[in-house]
Design an enzyme around this catalytic site. Structure first.
Site, PDB file in Angstrom:
ATOM      1  N   HIS A 238      40.335  64.887  17.425  1.00 59.36           N
ATOM      2  CA  HIS A 238      41.573  65.023  18.197  1.00 59.36           C
ATOM      3  C   HIS A 238      42.763  65.426  17.311  1.00 59.36           C
ATOM      4  CE1 HIS A 238      39.859  63.001  21.771  1.00 59.36           C
ATOM      5  NE2 HIS A 238      39.399  62.064  20.984  1.00 59.36           N
TER       6      HIS A 238
HETATM    7  O1  RIB Z   1      43.307  60.108  22.636  1.00 61.97           O
HETATM    8  C1  RIB Z   1      43.047  60.362  21.280  1.00 61.97           C
HETATM    9  C2  RIB Z   1      44.172  59.890  20.424  1.00 61.97           C
HETATM   10  O2  RIB Z   1      44.286  58.480  20.503  1.00 61.97           O
HETATM   11  C3  RIB Z   1      43.949  60.192  18.930  1.00 61.97           C
HETATM   12  O3  RIB Z   1      45.196  60.395  18.320  1.00 61.97           O
HETATM   13  C4  RIB Z   1      43.335  58.932  18.404  1.00 61.97           C
HETATM   14  O4  RIB Z   1      43.605  58.742  17.013  1.00 61.97           O
HETATM   15  C5  RIB Z   1      44.050  57.895  19.219  1.00 61.97           C
HETATM   16  O5  RIB Z   1      45.290  57.645  18.583  1.00 61.97           O
END
Ligand code: RIB
Ligand code: CA
Length: 309
Positions: A238
């Site tokens: 992500h």
């Molecule tokens: O939904 C994914 C996000 O939430 C990413 O940034 C992960 O590290 C959590 O913080």
């Protein structure tokens, strides 16, 4: 080469760590500072994690403590994915750098003034620090060139059917960021769910006997097990999406849109409402919503960066 001055705001969890390690090997980026926020784990973990990953990466960059709690909603962490300590229960060698005591929002403002309008913020956790800085320093919005964030989703969610973890984690802060007028690049689940490493690709990275590759492999075992339980195709990188969007924009595509956050809904709290596919458009459309990535090229770049340590 004219380096791009950046600031990294993070709730240093396992995918944040891959993003920070990637930054460390991108020569076109100049990392001026890091701020920690509560999110994947409590602040005392995310602050130390950011310091310790900097040590692992050989990064001599100050890490500043930020918000322990969201502006108005309760703190919600994610131990099933990131472990209680935020890095998959891996014990990293502790940083020997002095602990910064300047608060995140004050340090960010100072860096933004020094960068004279060129600073770009990569924000990959709940946006509490950024919102606090924007609220405390009214001229900050004129000093930030762009905010590239991992958060939200034009469609879907991962904490609720309507909301993504970072935005749900502090919807009021996110609203302040989207309404600030600073140009935003939103790397939401629309693109980050496509930016995944298969379990075999994670194992291949782990087969390289270096401290960084071993850490990435070990720290992501909980996340891999979680994703297998929910039949996800692999380990979503992500938080590396906004990093590589900045360094390698050709890997991505998306569209300009208006984006605002639901801050009062019962079912839709934390939803990033976009006008991408609606007849009615928002008046203000200063967000670039990233929708697609060339996964093969993205993963090849992540692998190249991690193996270069
Ligand atoms: O939904 C994914 C996000 O939430 C990413 O940034 C992960 O590290 C959590 O913080
Ligand atoms: Ca994160």
């Amino acid at each position: 080469m004219n380096k791009i001055p950046i600031w990294f705001d993070t709730d240093l969890g396992v995918d944040d760590a891959v993003a920070l390690l990637s930054i460390g090997k991108l020569p076109q980026l100049e990392l001026l500072g890091i701020s920690a926020v509560a999110g994947n784990a409590e602040l005392h973990h995310t602050f130390e994690n950011a310091r310790n990953v900097c040590r692992l990466a050989g990064l001599n960059v100050p890490v500043y403590p930020g918000a322990e709690y969201p502006l108005f909603v309760p703190l919600r962490t994610a131990p099933l994915v990131h472990g209680e300590n935020g890095v998959g229960e891996v014990e990293l060698s502790p940083s020997e750098a002095p602990r910064e005591t300047t608060l995140a929002w004050d340090a960010l403002y100072k860096a933004a003034k020094a960068a004279r309008g060129e600073l770009q913020v990569i924000a990959v956790g709940p946006l509490t620090n950024l919102a606090t800085a924007l609220g405390k320093y009214p001229d900050l919005k004129t000093l930030l060139k762009r905010i590239l964030l991992m958060g939200g989703a034009a469609q879907g969610g991962n904490v609720t059917p309507a909301a993504e973890f970072n935005i749900y984690g502090d919807p009021h802060a996110a609203q302040m960021v989207f309404k600030s007028g600073v140009p935003v690049v939103m790397c939401g689940l629309d693109v980050t769910l496509k930016a995944y490493l298969t379990p075999e690709e994670v194992d291949e990275i782990g087969s390289h006997d270096t401290p960084v590759c071993r850490f990435v492999h070990q720290s992501n075992q909980l996340a891999l097990a979680f994703n297998e339980r929910i039949s996800a195709p692999g380990l979503c990188c992500h938080d590396t999406c906004p990093v590589l969007f900045l360094a390698c924009p050709e890997l991505f595509s998306g569209e300009e849109a208006g984006v605002y956050v639901e801050t009062r809904g019962e079912v839709t709290l934390g939803k990033t409402v976009t006008d991408l596919w609606s007849d009615k458009q928002f008046a203000d459309r200063h967000v670039f919503v990233v929708l697609n990535v060339d996964r093969e090229k993205f993963i090849a770049k992540v692998r190249e960066l991690l193996l270069s340590y």
